[in-house]
Write a protein that holds these residues in place. Structure first.
Motif, PDB file in Angstrom:
ATOM      1  N   HIS A 705       6.973 -29.839  -2.260  1.00  0.00           N
ATOM      2  CA  HIS A 705       7.069 -28.925  -1.134  1.00  0.00           C
ATOM      3  C   HIS A 705       5.686 -28.410  -0.770  1.00  0.00           C
ATOM      4  O   HIS A 705       4.897 -28.060  -1.653  1.00  0.00           O
ATOM      5  N   THR A 708       4.174 -24.851   5.574  1.00  0.00           N
ATOM      6  CA  THR A 708       3.956 -25.182   6.983  1.00  0.00           C
ATOM      7  C   THR A 708       3.626 -23.962   7.823  1.00  0.00           C
ATOM      8  O   THR A 708       3.107 -24.100   8.928  1.00  0.00           O
ATOM      9  N   TRP A 721       8.162 -24.040   4.494  1.00  0.00           N
ATOM     10  CA  TRP A 721       7.709 -25.251   3.825  1.00  0.00           C
ATOM     11  C   TRP A 721       8.566 -26.443   4.210  1.00  0.00           C
ATOM     12  O   TRP A 721       9.677 -26.293   4.754  1.00  0.00           O
ATOM     13  N   CYS A 722       8.072 -27.644   3.899  1.00  0.00           N
ATOM     14  CA  CYS A 722       8.859 -28.869   4.024  1.00  0.00           C
ATOM     15  C   CYS A 722       8.577 -29.755   2.822  1.00  0.00           C
ATOM     16  O   CYS A 722       7.580 -29.568   2.127  1.00  0.00           O
ATOM     17  N   CYS A 725       8.558 -34.301   4.074  1.00  0.00           N
ATOM     18  CA  CYS A 725       8.229 -33.805   5.410  1.00  0.00           C
ATOM     19  C   CYS A 725       8.380 -34.852   6.493  1.00  0.00           C
ATOM     20  O   CYS A 725       8.112 -34.563   7.661  1.00  0.00           O
ATOM     21  N   PHE A 730      14.135 -35.654   4.967  1.00  0.00           N
ATOM     22  CA  PHE A 730      13.473 -34.413   5.364  1.00  0.00           C
ATOM     23  C   PHE A 730      14.243 -33.173   4.895  1.00  0.00           C
ATOM     24  O   PHE A 730      15.454 -33.091   5.023  1.00  0.00           O
ATOM     25  N   THR A 731      13.489 -32.212   4.335  1.00  0.00           N
ATOM     26  CA  THR A 731      14.043 -30.932   3.901  1.00  0.00           C
ATOM     27  C   THR A 731      13.048 -29.837   4.225  1.00  0.00           C
ATOM     28  O   THR A 731      11.835 -30.045   4.128  1.00  0.00           O
ATOM     29  N   ARG A 732      13.553 -28.679   4.577  1.00  0.00           N
ATOM     30  CA  ARG A 732      12.694 -27.532   4.866  1.00  0.00           C
ATOM     31  C   ARG A 732      13.254 -26.288   4.208  1.00  0.00           C
ATOM     32  O   ARG A 732      14.414 -26.241   3.769  1.00  0.00           O
ATOM     33  N   ASN A 758      17.652 -27.978  10.472  1.00  0.00           N
ATOM     34  CA  ASN A 758      16.881 -28.729   9.478  1.00  0.00           C
ATOM     35  C   ASN A 758      15.741 -29.459  10.178  1.00  0.00           C
ATOM     36  O   ASN A 758      15.677 -30.681  10.241  1.00  0.00           O
ATOM     37  N   ARG A 759      14.821 -28.647  10.752  1.00  0.00           N
ATOM     38  CA  ARG A 759      13.608 -29.174  11.379  1.00  0.00           C
ATOM     39  C   ARG A 759      12.424 -28.339  10.890  1.00  0.00           C
ATOM     40  O   ARG A 759      12.589 -27.386  10.146  1.00  0.00           O
ATOM     41  N   MET A 760      11.235 -28.702  11.293  1.00  0.00           N
ATOM     42  CA  MET A 760      10.018 -28.096  10.750  1.00  0.00           C
ATOM     43  C   MET A 760       9.934 -26.604  11.052  1.00  0.00           C
ATOM     44  O   MET A 760      10.035 -26.183  12.210  1.00  0.00           O
TER      45      MET A 760
END
Length: 886
Positions: A705, A708, A721-722, A725, A730-732, A758-760
């Motif tokens: 992780h 961001t 965080w991601c 990425c 993808f995980t944030r 579940n985006r940046m």
């Protein structure tokens, strides 16, 4: 490419000391040197490096891998794209839908004004700090120029990577923007057709993954006097959301090389749809069976297309993904007739490796007698970082113009390195040599009057006048390694060069003289077609065309603070830039200077004193200064006016962090800062901090992780965080805690499917009056355009209980990636997105477009300055702008 010149000069000095006096003597004599670099903390600690590690150090700054220059450029390209696509692939229409929403929105009062429309001098003698690039020879610079066109009447057209199109009527300089009415200012290519019309292909093709960035192709019938408008678009929606690398003309047609295949259109008119011709993997196109897979964006990339001057029915295409794929190779049709053609893959013969075709650029001689090609090697690109010093396979010629060859190799990295290149100085061949970024920077141009006169652009500019038998490095990367160089202007005898990383080229005339124009990461430059060189083969007649009227600067951040300079009081403005260091504009300045080098990342300045700054190179490699890093007349390392403060535990670079890693001060205490990598770091010494070990590690975000975004107020911090990425898995998340209480830190519950998508997590801000009141800005397009788990809907979310519960407050915002959000003293919110900046008044649920006059380009960072009650936005293609608070 990163201009880490001064650091490498210092490392070179240490290597020289090692060679002269041996390991023991160098270790003792070099302690102060290593201490200045931030590698050791105090005299007597000893250098932590063994002799063999000097070469590794030479290849990159502390915190980098040897030979990591190209890897860094690759990383930021990927991270910039991932922030806008993850967790899936973006479908066509996303950008145009957001533009349609934008045009119907009400606006606040006020007009944006451009702050950075000044000459930006990369060699400004005021800032000869040893961490800057000053005296390297690039001169006046602007942002990346990805398209160039020139006629024989003195008109030059330049396209900024994310800055639209600019026109000069004086052979370069005195520029005017002519594309600001278009919905996308992302630029792929510019071409002048035989009828005098100017064709603009949108969507920059240098990263390979920004598949939503373009809005098509535009044709301007009278470029010398007109302006591009949406009505100038060629065809319909066929090329929306593509990137367009090349447009080529022949036989009454224009051919387009896109990331979704080969297209053509009549060159005589903008009406009628584009004709789709060929792509090797159609199931990966939007709507296809494999369109939702993680690598769909990379399965149909056409890097170049060329038409045989001897036969307009003979069209060739270079179709390949830079990292390699089974479809990579040359393709051609020889029977184009009235919209139909049969395509087949070519088996090239001779020296070129048919099984190692990557990114390729073609260049036919005007008479079709010869065909040149430059080829990047996927096999080299896939080797471990630091094990090779170039990704260039070679430069080739087919002496009969046949794409099947036989091909003869006329250059490779070693030959170019020995032609007067600055990149020959790679220690042990493991640093970087010509072509280390050949997946990213390319051009190839044959002199229209001489088939053996060829210009080649990689990181540097090369020229041959004998068909490739011999080469000269007419535009070296920098001057620092040459005997003519000295840090002070009185003794520096090197001619000015171009900026590094070449992307575009054109040949034209002004006042009866023929010129070659080149575009690179520092803007546009020109020299005579038959120019002069010195004994080293370096051109002595380059002119920078970046006179301050072309502001294509690509900022990641902006910081503002009070300042009094030369008797003028006001605010100073600073920010980090793609490949152009950190800019600094002080009150009364007519020229903006660069006081830190390399890539500029996030930035921080004391609102009460702009000269107290923290500037990031990349990956939390931070420096602090308390005098703006002003160092006129610097002649040695002892003149340094900044200190390296990269957070670390055992050695600089041991902290995993994103390329542009976030840090922020506490909004209620400017001497408390929080920075984010894999860990959350706290500095409570303010600008008195002098080395990286003075940071405190208060929380681990988790293996894999990386932070961001960061926001802090009244000692309460939130860190987005991601990890992973990119699209694959993808995980944030968001972590929060009190900066003085490590036991209080915890992860918020943010399930993949929930209110917060579940985006940046790209932007955060905390209410100074209530640490439980927090806002988050989410990057990427929403689920209606994004294929991927949990992509969700919305871009701005609010919590009143420390992130336990969230409310979507996006309301009427356009569905476009959001990057930065701030809560204003008046209770309003400001938001920077990829299309525009927005304002939500206190007490209102709906958003307004913030003012008028701001170009429609990516806003990366938005800040409020109490010093002049103004909002500042850092754009990634059109500089820094400001507007009085509504």
């Amino acid at each position: 490419m990163k201009l880490l010149s001064t650091r490498r000069r210092k490392i070179t000095a240490a290597i020289a000391a090692f060679l002269l006096v041996g390991a023991g003597g160098a270790a003792a004599a070099g302690e102060k040197f290593w201490e200045e670099l931030g590698v050791i903390d105090e005299p007597g600690a000893g250098t932590p490096f063994q002799p063999h590690e000097f070469a590794e150090m030479m290849a990159g700054e502390a915190g980098e891998n040897a030979g990591d220059e190209a890897f860094e450029a690759l990383t930021i390209a990927q991270q910039f794209a991932d922030a806008r696509t993850a967790p899936g692939i973006v479908a066509p229409g996303a950008y145009s839908a957001a533009y349609a929403q934008l045009t119907s929105m009400p606006k606040t009062a006020g007009t944006w004004s451009e702050v950075t429309n000044k000459v930006y001098d990369a060699d400004d003698p005021r800032y000869r700090d040893w961490y800057s690039n000053s005296s390297g020879g690039a001169g006046n610079v602007t942002g990346r120029i990805t398209g160039l066109a020139a006629d024989n009447a003195g008109h030059v057209y330049a396209a900024g990577a994310d800055g639209g199109v600019w026109r000069s009527a004086t052979g370069g300089g005195h520029w005017t923007p002519i594309a600001d009415q278009l919905p996308s200012l992302s630029s792929g290519t510019l071409v002048l057709a035989d009828d005098g019309s100017l064709w603009y292909g949108t969507g920059e093709a240098n990263t390979g993954g920004t598949s939503y960035a373009g809005s098509g192709v535009y044709r301007l019938a009278d470029p010398a006097n007109g302006q591009f408008t949406p009505a100038n678009r060629v065809g319909g929606t066929e090329l929306e959301s593509t990137v367009i690398s090349k447009l080529r003309f022949a036989g009454g047609l224009v051919w387009a090389a896109t990331n979704r295949g080969v297209y053509s259109h009549s060159a005589a008119s903008a009406t009628g749809a584009w004709t789709f011709h060929y792509t090797p993997n159609p199931s990966y196109l939007p709507g296809g069976a494999n369109a939702g897979t993680a690598n769909a964006a990379y399965k149909n990339i056409v890097n170049d297309i060329a038409v045989d001057p001897k036969n307009p029915k003979h069209v060739i295409a270079a179709i390949a993904w830079r990292s390699g794929d089974t479809y990579n190779g040359f393709y051609e049709t020889t029977d184009y007739t009235q919209g139909t053609a049969s395509w087949h893959k070519v088996n090239p013969t001779g020296a070129i490796p048919a099984d190692d075709i990557g990114r390729v650029t073609f260049a036919f001689a005007a008479d079709g007698s010869t065909l040149y090609a430059i080829n990047q090697s996927p096999k080299l690109l896939n080797k471990a970082v630091g094990t090779v010093n170039s990704y260039l396979d070679g430069v080739y010629v087919s002496n009969d113009g046949n794409p099947a060859g036989p091909w003869n190799k006329i250059a490779e990295s070693e030959k170019l390195a020995n032609s007067g290149s600055a990149l020959k100085q790679s220690v042990g061949g493991k640093g970087y040599g010509p072509g280390i970024q050949s997946w990213y920077n390319h051009f190839l141009q044959v002199d229209p009057t001489d088939p053996k006169h060829v210009w080649l652009g990689l990181e540097e500019v090369y020229e041959t006048t004998d068909g490739g038998s011999t080469w000269k490095t007419v535009g070296p990367y920098w001057n620092f390694y040459f005997g003519c160089w000295a840090i002070d202007d009185a003794h520096n005898k090197c001619p000015d060069s171009t900026h590094s990383d070449q992307h575009s080229i054109a040949v034209g005339s002004y006042q009866g003289k023929a010129y070659v124009y080149v575009g690179n990461d520092g803007g546009a430059y020109r020299r005579p077609v038959r120019g002069q060189t010195n004994a080293e083969g370096h051109a002595t007649d380059w002119s920078s065309l970046n006179d301050g009227t072309i502001d294509a600067l690509q900022y990641y951040s902006v910081s503002v603070g009070k300042d009094t300079y030369n008797g003028v009081s006001g605010v100073g403005v600073t920010g980090g830039l793609q490949d152009n260091g950190t800019s600094l504009l002080r009150p009364g300045d007519t020229v903006m200077g660069s006081n830190f080098g390399g890539d500029g990342g996030d930035s921080l300045a004391d609102p009460q004193n702009i000269c107290r700054q923290v500037q990031e190179y990349t990956n939390l490699s931070m420096s602090v200064t308390e005098n703006c890093a002003a160092n006129p007349g610097a002649t040695s390392t002892d003149d340094a006016t900044s200190w390296k403060i990269q957070p670390y535990t055992s050695r600089p670079g041991d902290e995993p962090a994103r390329f542009i890693a976030p840090f922020s001060p506490d909004s209620t205490n400017p001497n408390v800062w929080v920075a984010g990598g894999q860990h959350v770091w706290v500095n409570d010494m303010g600008y008195a901090i002098r080395n990286g070990k003075q940071w405190k590690n208060v929380f681990d975000l988790g293996a894999g992780h990386t932070a961001t975004s960061v926001a802090v107020s009244n000692g309460v911090a939130y860190v987005g965080w991601c990890g992973p990425c990119n699209n694959s898995g993808f995980t944030r998340g968001i972590a929060t805690g009190k900066i003085g209480d490590p036991t209080s830190w915890h992860q918020l519950a943010l399930p993949i499917t929930g209110v917060v998508p579940n985006r940046m997590v790209q932007g955060l801000d905390v209410d100074p009056a209530d640490g439980q009141h927090v806002f988050v800005a989410i990057n990427g397009f929403s689920r209606r355009f994004t294929e991927g788990p949990g992509a969700g809907i919305g871009h701005v979310f609010e919590s009143h209980n420390g992130g336990a519960d969230w409310t979507d407050v996006s309301a009427n915002l356009p569905d476009v990636p959001a990057s930065s959000i701030k809560l204003l003293p008046n209770g309003g919110l400001i938001l920077a997105t990829d299309l525009a900046s927005f304002y939500r008044p206190a007490g209102s649920a709906n958003w307004l477009r913030l003012g008028t006059g701001l170009p429609l380009t990516v806003g990366m960072d938005i800040e409020y300055s109490a010093a002049d009650n103004s909002v500042y936005v850092a754009t990634h293609g059109r500089g820094i702008w400001k507007i009085a608070l509504p």
